[in-house]
Design a protein around this motif. Structure first.
Motif, PDB file in Angstrom:
ATOM      1  N   MET A  89      24.999 -17.898 -22.935  1.00  0.00           N
ATOM      2  CA  MET A  89      25.300 -17.292 -21.639  1.00  0.00           C
ATOM      3  C   MET A  89      24.286 -17.814 -20.628  1.00  0.00           C
ATOM      4  O   MET A  89      23.085 -17.778 -20.883  1.00  0.00           O
ATOM      5  CB  MET A  89      25.202 -15.769 -21.727  1.00  0.00           C
ATOM      6  N   LEU A  90      24.786 -18.320 -19.509  1.00  0.00           N
ATOM      7  CA  LEU A  90      23.916 -18.785 -18.441  1.00  0.00           C
ATOM      8  C   LEU A  90      24.618 -18.615 -17.115  1.00  0.00           C
ATOM      9  O   LEU A  90      25.842 -18.483 -17.060  1.00  0.00           O
ATOM     10  CB  LEU A  90      23.472 -20.228 -18.667  1.00  0.00           C
ATOM     11  N   CYS A  91      23.854 -18.587 -16.065  1.00  0.00           N
ATOM     12  CA  CYS A  91      24.430 -18.337 -14.740  1.00  0.00           C
ATOM     13  C   CYS A  91      25.575 -19.300 -14.438  1.00  0.00           C
ATOM     14  O   CYS A  91      26.582 -18.906 -13.855  1.00  0.00           O
ATOM     15  CB  CYS A  91      23.346 -18.443 -13.671  1.00  0.00           C
ATOM     16  N   GLY A  92      25.440 -20.540 -14.828  1.00  0.00           N
ATOM     17  CA  GLY A  92      26.449 -21.546 -14.545  1.00  0.00           C
ATOM     18  C   GLY A  92      27.802 -21.275 -15.175  1.00  0.00           C
ATOM     19  O   GLY A  92      28.810 -21.823 -14.740  1.00  0.00           O
ATOM     20  N   ASN A  93      27.864 -20.410 -16.196  1.00  0.00           N
ATOM     21  CA  ASN A  93      29.169 -20.057 -16.771  1.00  0.00           C
ATOM     22  C   ASN A  93      29.477 -18.568 -16.591  1.00  0.00           C
ATOM     23  O   ASN A  93      30.247 -17.987 -17.330  1.00  0.00           O
ATOM     24  CB  ASN A  93      29.295 -20.503 -18.243  1.00  0.00           C
ATOM     25  N   CYS A  94      28.883 -17.987 -15.565  1.00  0.00           N
ATOM     26  CA  CYS A  94      29.096 -16.578 -15.230  1.00  0.00           C
ATOM     27  C   CYS A  94      30.072 -16.464 -14.058  1.00  0.00           C
ATOM     28  O   CYS A  94      30.034 -17.275 -13.127  1.00  0.00           O
ATOM     29  CB  CYS A  94      27.764 -15.931 -14.853  1.00  0.00           C
ATOM     30  N   THR A  95      30.898 -15.462 -14.091  1.00  0.00           N
ATOM     31  CA  THR A  95      31.889 -15.240 -13.029  1.00  0.00           C
ATOM     32  C   THR A  95      31.259 -15.010 -11.655  1.00  0.00           C
ATOM     33  O   THR A  95      31.875 -15.261 -10.639  1.00  0.00           O
ATOM     34  CB  THR A  95      32.814 -14.057 -13.404  1.00  0.00           C
ATOM     35  N   PHE A  96      29.988 -14.568 -11.611  1.00  0.00           N
ATOM     36  CA  PHE A  96      29.317 -14.261 -10.351  1.00  0.00           C
ATOM     37  C   PHE A  96      28.552 -15.437  -9.745  1.00  0.00           C
ATOM     38  O   PHE A  96      28.039 -15.331  -8.633  1.00  0.00           O
ATOM     39  CB  PHE A  96      28.342 -13.091 -10.541  1.00  0.00           C
TER      40      PHE A  96
END
Length: 137
Positions: A89-96
């Motif tokens: 999980m990382l920001c680059g694959n987060c919906t936000f």
């Protein structure tokens, strides 16, 4: 019969030495795929500004989520922001996540205040629409 004793003794010494070497090799070494970092846990926070460029402040996330008003954005510490990914999980694959718009390779977030690196993670992480992820079934 004496000729077998040194060989047996040598074999036992080699086996004991090998066991000690293998055990010593396991102490303080990373497990497979684990990266050893000399950086403190939140080293990246010093690289991130608390404000974001207007192009990112008004942009939609990669899944089209509108950015919250500034007063409703959570500070990084309250969001559990951490430098580096967690279990894929990382920001680059987060919906936000709001992609970089000004070419500095640092984006923003629809729910967290300040600049955000795509390679980091926070406790508000949610999988991208249609992509599943670590928290999806």
């Amino acid at each position: 019969m004496d000729s077998g004793t040194p060989t047996r003794r040598r074999l036992l010494m080699l086996a004991a030495g090998g066991s000690i070497s293998l055990t010593a090799g396991c102490i303080n070494t990373p497990t497979s795929g684990q990266v050893v970092s000399e950086e403190p846990a939140n080293y990246c926070l010093d690289q991130l500004d608390e404000s974001v460029p207007e192009a990112e402040a008004t942009a939609l996330s990669i899944d089209g989520v509108e950015r919250q008003p500034a007063e409703e954005l959570l500070p990084k510490d309250e969001a559990g922001y951490a430098c580096g990914p967690q279990d894929g999980m990382l920001c680059g694959n987060c919906t936000f996540y709001i992609d970089d718009k000004n070419g500095n390779a640092i984006g923003a977030c629809a729910v967290v205040a300040g600049e955000v690196r795509s390679v980091d993670w926070c406790g508000l992480w949610a999988p991208r629409d249609g992509f599943g992820g670590a928290n999806s079934e």
